[in-house]
Design an enzyme around this catalytic site. Structure first.
Site, short mmCIF file in Angstrom:
data_model
loop_
_atom_site.label_atom_id
_atom_site.label_comp_id
_atom_site.label_asym_id
_atom_site.label_seq_id
_atom_site.Cartn_x
_atom_site.Cartn_y
_atom_site.Cartn_z
N ASP A 79 0.65 -0.98 0.41
CA ASP A 79 0.01 0.06 -0.01
C ASP A 79 1.11 1.24 -0.11
OD1 ASP A 79 -2.50 -2.26 0.52
OD2 ASP A 79 -3.22 -1.04 2.48
N HIS A 138 4.62 -7.11 0.15
CA HIS A 138 4.09 -8.51 -0.79
C HIS A 138 5.45 -8.83 -2.31
CE1 HIS A 138 1.14 -9.78 2.12
NE2 HIS A 138 0.86 -8.52 1.75
N SER A 241 8.60 3.74 4.62
CA SER A 241 9.45 3.80 3.77
C SER A 241 9.16 3.58 2.41
CB SER A 241 10.78 2.92 4.60
OG SER A 241 11.58 3.12 3.96
#
Length: 272
Positions: A79, A138, A241
């Protein structure tokens, strides 16, 4: 490289974030953070279920997202906000509009020039994870991991004001560089870039990587049969980050633009 003051700041904040306070105090901290940062907890457990602020940062989804299983669909690993994306010019990519960095320096000296040359004139995407975002990452496609390199560095903030101020910020910050190969044999790099506060990047398939620790030199790990599946959770940032993907030319046909908000599981490109 000697340790930088940003590492000390991050380690102190990390100790606070990992501390488990009494339940009433922890509930107050968690709910305050959710409210202050504007976290959308729809896909997650309620704030009071997390025993530390770090547990809230690194929260898992209650249920995995739906995403395309088509082999040619390349999904977002996280995200995030797409701070920049596009084509490299030779080995130059954009840190932020008007400020370039050399991909060769970013990828680091633990890769051969031949390995780095493969992505020259290729495609890049910068994914910025803010403190309010889901912090796990992921795999964007079915792939083979060829090498992972931990490069110690600094922990400058990676938000837009910092990117505009600090030349070569991505190159100076601590990072983990993962060299990947798609099922069709195309190569790309997936680079985890650390930031101020905590500064820890977990890599599930390589527990020997310890970021924001005592390492002063880079460490490289090579693999022969390490395969990962699309959507596989392979770790998390402990605080916000950036992830940068740099792919071989004619590997990714992007479906996103600079400034887009994306979610893990969104199809962001087509593989060729």
């Amino acid at each position: 490289m000697s340790r930088h003051f940003t590492s000390a700041i991050s380690q102190v904040f990390g100790k606070f974030a990992s501390k488990e306070f009494s339940k009433p105090v922890q509930n107050f901290i968690n709910k305050s953070y959710v409210g202050l940062m504007g976290l959308d907890m729809t896909d997650f457990h309620s704030p009071e279920t997390y025993r530390s602020l770090n547990a809230l940062f690194t929260r898992n989804l209650r249920e995995d997202r739906n995403y395309s299983l088509d082999a040619e669909d390349f999904i977002s690993p996280c995200d995030s906000w797409v701070s920049e994306c596009g084509e490299l010019h030779d080995d130059y990519a954009l840190q932020i509009k008007g400020m370039r960095y050399k991909a060769d320096d970013f990828i680091g000296s633990d890769f051969t020039q031949e390995e780095k040359d493969v992505v020259h004139n290729g495609t890049f995407v910068n994914f910025y994870l803010s403190p309010k975002d889901y912090h796990r990452y992921h795999m964007p496609t079915n792939l083979k991991v060829l090498k992972a390199v931990h490069i110690p560095g600094r922990f400058y903030p990676v938000n837009v004001p910092s990117l505009n101020r600090k030349v070569n910020l991505f190159i100076e910050n601590e990072r983990v560089v993962i060299h990947c190969e798609t099922t069709s044999g195309k190569r790309f790099f997936m680079v985890l870039v650390s930031a101020l506060n905590v500064g820890v990047m977990q890599v599930a398939f390589e527990p020997r990587i310890k970021t924001n620790a005592d390492a002063l030199k880079s460490s490289a790990y090579t693999y022969t049969n390490l395969y990962q599946n699309k959507g596989e959770d392979f770790g998390c940032f402990e605080m916000g980050s950036t992830i940068v993907i740099i792919a071989e030319k004619d590997t990714l046909s992007l479906h996103v633009e600079t400034g887009d908000n994306v979610k893990y599981g969104d199809t962001i490109a087509k593989l060729s």
